[in-house]
Design a protein around this motif. Structure first.
Motif, PDB file in Angstrom:
ATOM      1  N   HIS A  68       0.824  -1.217   0.000  1.00 49.81           N
ATOM      2  CA  HIS A  68       0.000   0.000   0.000  1.00 49.81           C
ATOM      3  C   HIS A  68       0.850   1.256   0.000  1.00 49.81           C
TER       4      HIS A  68
ATOM      5  N   PHE B  45      -3.858   7.726   5.457  1.00 46.12           N
ATOM      6  CA  PHE B  45      -3.567   6.328   5.808  1.00 46.12           C
ATOM      7  C   PHE B  45      -3.084   6.214   7.245  1.00 46.12           C
TER       8      PHE B  45
ATOM      9  N   GLU C 176      -4.242  -0.342   4.035  1.00 47.88           N
ATOM     10  CA  GLU C 176      -5.328   0.413   3.419  1.00 47.88           C
ATOM     11  C   GLU C 176      -5.001   1.900   3.353  1.00 47.88           C
ATOM     12  N   PHE C 177      -5.637   2.590   2.403  1.00 38.07           N
ATOM     13  CA  PHE C 177      -5.594   4.050   2.384  1.00 38.07           C
ATOM     14  C   PHE C 177      -6.762   4.566   1.575  1.00 38.07           C
TER      15      PHE C 177
END
Length: 333
Positions: free
Chosen positions: A136, A265, A272-273
């Motif tokens: 990510h 984030f 995840e972001f």
């Protein structure tokens, strides 16, 4: 070009504590042309137990003995930061590459000493800022580089945690809040990851200043830090770190603001972001993270040593995070 005279990396690990249970060491046996051949810890009982549980053929209670083991051709230093300089010096003197846990050392000067010693001995020096290789964060780097966010204007780091009640009774045995062992408190332990990640995204920070304080008085190290910094690229940033907030105030959020949108984030959360672009709905990205979180970085180190890859987390880059932290805690109020 290969940096070792072997076709495989045979690791010797100094300090097989908690970080070596899942995060790092097990990955060394999963990566091709890489394996753990020896481990060391001062407690004979604990090091024998680790070696037995993880199938490591040799164990030591002496760092010197492990470093001088002819089967070992690369050293992973997984001790608290106070020992990093000394152990890196011993490894370099033996001509063996060094992979050291973060923060790289207690101070920027100790980092510079490590770099000089390893350069003089002509041995590579890597630092465990493994977030540089997580999927990510690599995707965020791509969005920055390809102009999706437009021109980057500013970033803001906001990390707040409640005071762990159990810490009050364990403070004497918690090296992370002992400046003599760690260089500082949780700021040094956690913000080092964040500042190195900013270095990965935007390059070198050239100016930094801040304030720190010990508001709760639970331990000797600082428990709150605020500051601002300027990147060589012209991007400006701010940070606020507090480790004695209420539970409902806890937050781990970094926001990157550009001329076309922003990315937010968690540094220490899931893979995840969120991406917000002008005129578009918020887009959420999610990536699966490896079980052994350091595996992608260690894989680049193995490749670097064998001449098939390049590791982007070196002593040079790792020292920059320490320089910024030194500047941010320089003024205690």
């Amino acid at each position: 070009m290969s940096k070792i005279q072997d076709t495989e990396v045979r690791w010797g690990i100094l300090g097989v504590g908690n970080v070596c249970e899942v995060k790092s060491a097990p990955a060394m046996n999963l990566i091709p042309n890489s394996k753990i051949v020896a481990v060391m810890r001062r407690s004979e009982e604990k090091v024998k137990d680790y070696a037995k549980r993880h199938g490591v053929p040799q164990w030591y209670t002496s760092a010197t003995d492990l470093i001088n083991d002819p089967e070992v051709n690369a050293i992973y230093i997984a001790t608290p930061p106070n020992a990093h300089l000394e152990l890196a010096s011993l490894a370099a003197a033996a001509g063996k590459p060094v992979y050291v846990e973060k923060p790289m050392a207690r101070t920027h000067q100790e980092c510079l000493d490590m770099i000089a010693i390893c350069e003089k001995a002509n041995v590579p020096l890597f630092v465990a800022y493994y977030r540089r290789e997580l999927p990510h964060f690599r995707k965020i780097k791509e969005l920055i580089t390809d102009g999706t966010l437009g021109e980057i204007r500013t970033i803001h780091i906001n990390l707040k945690q409640k005071l762990d009640a159990s810490l009050i009774t364990k403070v004497e045995t918690n090296w992370r809040v002992d400046p003599e062992l760690a260089g500082g408190g949780y700021f040094f332990d956690l913000a080092s990851h964040q500042l190195d990640l900013m270095d990965f995204f935007f390059g070198k920070i050239t100016h930094a200043s801040g304030f720190c304080s010990n508001q709760a008085g639970t331990y000797d190290a600082e428990d709150i830090v605020t500051g601002s910094f300027v990147f060589e690229s012209g991007v400006l940033g701010t940070g606020n770190w507090c480790f004695t907030t209420s539970e409902n105030a806890e937050i781990d959020q970094t926001i990157i603001y550009g001329s076309k949108g922003s990315v937010s984030f968690e540094t220490f959360g899931k893979g995840e972001f969120e991406l917000e672009l002008d005129g578009k709905a918020t887009e959420k990205f999610s990536f699966e993270l490896p079980k052994h979180i350091q595996e992608p970085l260690i894989e680049t180190i193995v490749g670097d040593l064998l001449g098939t890859d390049t590791c982007k987390s070196t002593g040079i880059s790792g020292a920059r995070a320490n320089w910024v932290m030194d500047q941010l805690v320089k003024e205690r109020v």
